[in-house]
Design a protein around this motif. Structure first.
Motif, mmCIF file in Angstrom:
data_model
loop_
_atom_site.group_PDB
_atom_site.id
_atom_site.type_symbol
_atom_site.label_atom_id
_atom_site.label_comp_id
_atom_site.label_asym_id
_atom_site.label_seq_id
_atom_site.Cartn_x
_atom_site.Cartn_y
_atom_site.Cartn_z
ATOM 1 N N GLY A 39 1.240 3.837 1.304
ATOM 2 C CA GLY A 39 1.938 3.423 2.294
ATOM 3 C C GLY A 39 1.387 3.437 3.663
ATOM 4 N N LEU A 40 1.257 4.761 3.848
ATOM 5 C CA LEU A 40 0.569 4.855 5.183
ATOM 6 C C LEU A 40 -0.563 4.317 5.397
ATOM 7 C CD1 LEU A 40 1.040 6.640 7.823
ATOM 8 C CD2 LEU A 40 -0.390 8.352 6.955
ATOM 9 N N VAL A 41 -1.498 4.021 4.683
ATOM 10 C CA VAL A 41 -2.759 2.956 4.919
ATOM 11 C C VAL A 41 -2.277 1.768 5.016
ATOM 12 C CG1 VAL A 41 -4.818 2.281 3.466
ATOM 13 C CG2 VAL A 41 -4.254 4.568 3.469
ATOM 14 N N PHE A 42 -1.372 1.068 4.220
ATOM 15 C CA PHE A 42 -0.738 -0.069 4.698
ATOM 16 C C PHE A 42 -0.265 -0.336 5.940
ATOM 17 C CE2 PHE A 42 -1.154 -1.025 -0.027
ATOM 18 C CZ PHE A 42 -1.414 -2.441 0.018
ATOM 19 N N LEU A 43 0.606 0.787 6.309
ATOM 20 C CA LEU A 43 1.016 0.634 7.679
ATOM 21 C C LEU A 43 0.069 0.420 8.764
ATOM 22 C CD1 LEU A 43 3.882 3.145 7.280
ATOM 23 C CD2 LEU A 43 4.470 0.729 7.265
ATOM 24 N N VAL A 44 -0.861 1.257 8.564
ATOM 25 C CA VAL A 44 -1.827 1.337 9.698
ATOM 26 C C VAL A 44 -3.128 0.323 9.644
ATOM 27 C CG1 VAL A 44 -3.675 2.753 10.771
ATOM 28 C CG2 VAL A 44 -1.568 3.677 10.017
ATOM 29 N N ARG A 45 -3.419 0.039 8.562
ATOM 30 C CA ARG A 45 -4.725 -0.859 8.166
ATOM 31 C C ARG A 45 -4.419 -1.799 7.094
ATOM 32 N NH1 ARG A 45 -8.864 -1.012 11.763
ATOM 33 N NH2 ARG A 45 -10.406 -1.205 10.266
ATOM 34 N N GLY A 46 -3.249 -2.220 6.843
ATOM 35 C CA GLY A 46 -3.071 -2.863 5.445
ATOM 36 C C GLY A 46 -3.358 -4.292 5.786
ATOM 37 N N LEU A 196 -0.770 -21.340 8.305
ATOM 38 C CA LEU A 196 -0.820 -21.835 9.551
ATOM 39 C C LEU A 196 -1.110 -20.588 10.462
ATOM 40 C CD1 LEU A 196 1.875 -24.733 10.274
ATOM 41 C CD2 LEU A 196 -0.751 -24.920 9.903
ATOM 42 N N LEU A 197 -0.417 -19.346 10.426
ATOM 43 C CA LEU A 197 -0.656 -18.302 10.866
ATOM 44 C C LEU A 197 -1.036 -17.168 10.132
ATOM 45 C CD1 LEU A 197 2.650 -18.513 13.262
ATOM 46 C CD2 LEU A 197 0.255 -18.935 13.882
ATOM 47 N N PRO A 198 -2.270 -17.106 9.467
ATOM 48 C CA PRO A 198 -2.617 -16.017 8.454
ATOM 49 C C PRO A 198 -2.616 -14.504 9.104
ATOM 50 C CG PRO A 198 -4.469 -17.404 9.115
ATOM 51 C CD PRO A 198 -3.411 -18.163 9.745
ATOM 52 N N LYS A 199 -3.144 -14.375 10.125
ATOM 53 C CA LYS A 199 -3.081 -13.002 10.612
ATOM 54 C C LYS A 199 -1.827 -12.242 10.908
ATOM 55 C CE LYS A 199 -7.708 -13.824 13.118
ATOM 56 N NZ LYS A 199 -8.341 -13.815 14.315
ATOM 57 N N ALA A 200 -0.831 -13.384 11.485
ATOM 58 C CA ALA A 200 0.604 -12.934 11.464
ATOM 59 C C ALA A 200 1.313 -12.535 10.143
ATOM 60 C CB ALA A 200 1.531 -13.845 12.448
ATOM 61 N N SER A 248 4.627 -1.146 12.744
ATOM 62 C CA SER A 248 3.592 -1.153 11.969
ATOM 63 C C SER A 248 3.018 -2.913 12.142
ATOM 64 C CB SER A 248 3.866 -1.420 10.288
ATOM 65 O OG SER A 248 2.782 -1.632 9.385
ATOM 66 N N VAL A 249 4.099 -3.649 12.203
ATOM 67 C CA VAL A 249 3.637 -4.965 12.698
ATOM 68 C C VAL A 249 2.822 -5.054 13.877
ATOM 69 C CG1 VAL A 249 4.669 -7.172 13.309
ATOM 70 C CG2 VAL A 249 5.646 -6.211 11.440
ATOM 71 N N LEU A 250 3.318 -4.319 14.766
ATOM 72 C CA LEU A 250 2.446 -4.519 16.263
ATOM 73 C C LEU A 250 1.044 -3.830 16.054
ATOM 74 C CD1 LEU A 250 5.188 -3.588 18.745
ATOM 75 C CD2 LEU A 250 4.224 -5.902 18.324
ATOM 76 N N LEU A 251 0.956 -3.015 15.102
ATOM 77 C CA LEU A 251 -0.325 -2.229 15.020
ATOM 78 C C LEU A 251 -1.327 -3.126 14.185
ATOM 79 C CD1 LEU A 251 -1.725 0.545 15.616
ATOM 80 C CD2 LEU A 251 -0.899 1.340 13.526
ATOM 81 N N ASN A 252 -0.775 -3.664 13.275
ATOM 82 C CA ASN A 252 -1.708 -4.361 12.429
ATOM 83 C C ASN A 252 -1.992 -5.739 12.936
ATOM 84 O OD1 ASN A 252 -1.960 -3.524 9.304
ATOM 85 N ND2 ASN A 252 -0.140 -3.032 9.854
ATOM 86 N N LEU A 253 -1.030 -6.390 13.763
ATOM 87 C CA LEU A 253 -1.430 -7.416 14.667
ATOM 88 C C LEU A 253 -2.560 -7.302 15.683
ATOM 89 C CD1 LEU A 253 -0.451 -10.562 14.494
ATOM 90 C CD2 LEU A 253 1.306 -9.851 16.197
ATOM 91 N N SER A 254 -2.174 -6.140 16.480
ATOM 92 C CA SER A 254 -3.359 -5.724 17.594
ATOM 93 C C SER A 254 -4.611 -5.740 16.849
ATOM 94 C CB SER A 254 -2.967 -4.475 18.156
ATOM 95 O OG SER A 254 -2.853 -3.381 17.128
ATOM 96 N N ASP A 255 -4.810 -5.120 15.427
ATOM 97 C CA ASP A 255 -5.668 -4.966 14.721
ATOM 98 C C ASP A 255 -6.473 -6.280 14.547
ATOM 99 O OD1 ASP A 255 -8.064 -3.835 13.484
ATOM 100 O OD2 ASP A 255 -6.997 -3.579 11.783
ATOM 101 N N MET A 256 -5.639 -7.326 14.019
ATOM 102 C CA MET A 256 -6.131 -8.646 13.697
ATOM 103 C C MET A 256 -6.413 -9.373 14.709
ATOM 104 S SD MET A 256 -6.229 -8.482 10.338
ATOM 105 C CE MET A 256 -6.423 -10.250 10.163
ATOM 106 N N LEU A 257 -5.828 -9.277 15.921
ATOM 107 C CA LEU A 257 -6.318 -9.993 17.088
ATOM 108 C C LEU A 257 -6.940 -9.433 18.108
ATOM 109 C CD1 LEU A 257 -2.376 -11.690 17.673
ATOM 110 C CD2 LEU A 257 -4.415 -12.744 16.497
ATOM 111 N N GLY A 258 -7.481 -8.137 17.793
ATOM 112 C CA GLY A 258 -8.489 -7.636 18.540
ATOM 113 C C GLY A 258 -7.804 -7.091 19.808
ATOM 114 N N TRP A 259 -6.587 -6.704 19.760
ATOM 115 C CA TRP A 259 -5.735 -5.956 20.967
ATOM 116 C C TRP A 259 -6.240 -4.810 21.405
ATOM 117 C CZ3 TRP A 259 -0.275 -8.028 19.906
ATOM 118 C CH2 TRP A 259 -0.111 -9.493 19.876
ATOM 119 N N ARG A 260 -6.839 -3.967 20.275
ATOM 120 C CA ARG A 260 -7.166 -2.736 20.514
ATOM 121 C C ARG A 260 -8.288 -2.546 21.547
ATOM 122 N NH1 ARG A 260 -6.691 0.028 14.438
ATOM 123 N NH2 ARG A 260 -4.674 -0.653 14.080
#
Length: 272
Positions: A39-46, A196-200, A248-260
């Motif tokens: 679950g932690l892996v999904f929360l951070v990098r799922g 339409l919004l695959p990353k989100a 987790s939503v914000l973390l995964n979304l930032s990872d997908m959109l390159g916000w980090r």
């Protein structure tokens, strides 16, 4: 409702512990730790791992299909296994966006149907009298003779299920139409959203899956090792789930959109 569900979950854990064979008392702790780690892996990098998970899933699916294909075609099992596994892997990679959109559509449809059932249909069951049960001052009393026959038990389940469905049809007009509209409409909304919004969609899916896996595992571990923490989770479980899911939503979304923030490469050495 959360307190009742937590109490039932606690009773299940204790029952499993009491019925485990000797020398396997570590199983609940190990299972909860494994579930929490996944679950932690999904929360951070799922969201980032979704394509790889889809590829592995279809690879395994191809391996399961291989024996059936070999039996149907009469071909040797090993070549069929290699071809089937490769085909599953390729389909999982190439058509990932389609598979993921269908997964989101099915998940949204299932969630909408569950919500509709809980909010609209479940209250209608209060007036349903199960055959063979009689309500008395001391509670429910079984009025039918018990049977250990498997066929008789299956027939009883069929009778009860059909009776519940007929009762719901009488209590809720246009039940089939309403349920179909809820399932199909929500499924189409999920499908369009995922396309339409695959990353989100991947971020939301990863956060939801991670929360569903992590919180029960955390509660089980707390119940086994530190009951006061389990009591805190029982009291604040909804708030904890909301905070973990949102983060987790914000973390995964930032990872997908390159916000980090990316570390810039070191400057090249000046030419001498």
């Amino acid at each position: 409702m959360l307190a009742d569900s937590t109490a039932v979950f606690t009773d299940v854990v204790r029952t499993l512990q009491s019925h485990l064979p000797a020398g396997t008392a570590w199983v609940p702790a190990a299972a909860s730790a494994a579930g929490g780690l996944v679950g932690l892996v999904f929360l951070v990098r799922g969201a980032r791992l979704a394509p790889a998970l889809a590829a592995v899933f279809f690879l395994i699916l191809g391996c399961f299909v291989a024996p059936l294909a070999a039996h149907a075609t009469g071909m040797p099992a090993t070549p069929v296994l290699v071809v089937s596994a490769t085909a599953g892997l390729v389909l999982g990679i190439v058509l990932f966006r389609l598979w993921f959109a269908l997964l989101i559509a099915g998940s949204v449809a299932l969630g909408a149907a569950s919500l509709y059932g809980g909010q609209v249909l479940f209250p209608r069951l209060a007036s349903y009298q199960v055959p063979g049960l009689e309500s008395t001052e001391d509670g429910l009393v079984v009025t039918l003779p018990s049977s250990t026959s498997e066929a008789a038990q299956q027939a009883a389940w069929v009778v009860v299920s059909s009776g519940i469905w007929r009762h719901l049809q009488q209590q809720q007009p246009n039940l089939e139409l309403n349920l179909a509209v809820v399932v199909v409409g929500s499924g189409l909304i999920g499908l369009v959203f995922a396309l339409l919004l695959p990353k989100a969609a991947r971020a939301l899916w990863a956060a939801t899956t991670g929360t569903v896996l992590f919180l029960p595992a955390a509660y089980t571990s707390a119940q086994l090792h530190y009951p006061p923490a389990a009591a805190w989770l029982a009291a604040w479980g909804v708030t904890a789930a909301a905070v973990i899911w949102s983060g987790s939503v914000l973390l995964n979304l930032s990872d997908m959109l390159g916000w980090r923030k990316k570390v810039p490469p070191p400057p090249a050495a000046a030419a001498s």
